[in-house]
Design a protein around this motif. Sequence first.
Motif, PDB file in Angstrom:
ATOM      1  N   ASP A   1       0.915  -1.077   0.116  1.00 22.57           N
ATOM      2  CA  ASP A   1       0.048  -0.028  -0.128  1.00 22.57           C
ATOM      3  C   ASP A   1       0.979   1.329  -0.022  1.00 22.57           C
ATOM      4  O   ASP A   1       1.419   1.479   1.043  1.00 22.57           O
TER       5      ASP A   1
ATOM      6  N   ASN B   1       0.705   3.398   2.947  1.00 25.53           N
ATOM      7  CA  ASN B   1       1.127   2.942   4.217  1.00 25.53           C
ATOM      8  C   ASN B   1       2.493   1.989   4.201  1.00 25.53           C
ATOM      9  O   ASN B   1       2.470   0.932   4.156  1.00 25.53           O
TER      10      ASN B   1
ATOM     11  N   ARG C   1      -1.568  -4.090   1.437  1.00 23.44           N
ATOM     12  CA  ARG C   1      -3.201  -4.024   0.725  1.00 23.44           C
ATOM     13  C   ARG C   1      -3.551  -5.525   0.929  1.00 23.44           C
ATOM     14  O   ARG C   1      -4.894  -5.550   1.206  1.00 23.44           O
TER      15      ARG C   1
ATOM     16  N   LEU D   1      -7.540  -9.603  -1.494  1.00 24.56           N
ATOM     17  CA  LEU D   1      -7.684  -8.360  -2.499  1.00 24.56           C
ATOM     18  C   LEU D   1      -8.660  -8.120  -2.878  1.00 24.56           C
ATOM     19  O   LEU D   1      -9.323  -7.309  -3.258  1.00 24.56           O
TER      20      LEU D   1
END
Length: 183
Positions: A15, A18, A46, A82
């Motif tokens: 991500d 992040n 993610r 996901l």
Amino acid sequence: GPLAGAVVAGAVVLDPENPIAGLKDSKKLSAARREFLFEQIQLKARAWGIGEASPAEIDEINILQATMLAMRRAIEDLTTRLGGWPDKALIDGNRCPELPIAAEAIIKGDAKEPAISAASIVAKVTRDRQMLSLHERHPEYGFAQHMGYPTEAHFAALQQYGACDQHRRSFSPVRKVLESIEN
């Protein structure tokens, strides 16, 4: 490579909002650092996935095909977390498993691409945990020390006890030890 245990692959979609500091080739990290980063990956990525091929599958289809199978399974596991397939898979090495998405093989990718580094950490931590569990079931082989790799202690245990169900019988060092025991 290891003489025992599954071949394990990881898949990670990072991500960008992040980031995870310190991602690098899992072989260049201490066990404690890998464990810490594995937790960070689980929290911040993610999505992540794990796939494996068993020793029996390795013996049946060979280590290369089993590695490709483990990679595909890791990406399939990732897709469940996901909610669909990623746009592209970056694969560590010089060949890619068959996938329904674009894939790019990157030699030494675990040192070049953070997502591949993260995937290598996920795979290494998972496999090391499996080997510690295997050690609890078969302490006579010393899996907690050598993690299934070919060491003098591992060869001595194979010679003394034969192979357990997690040994890769198609690997020549295991096969040779088993043949010498039979003779």
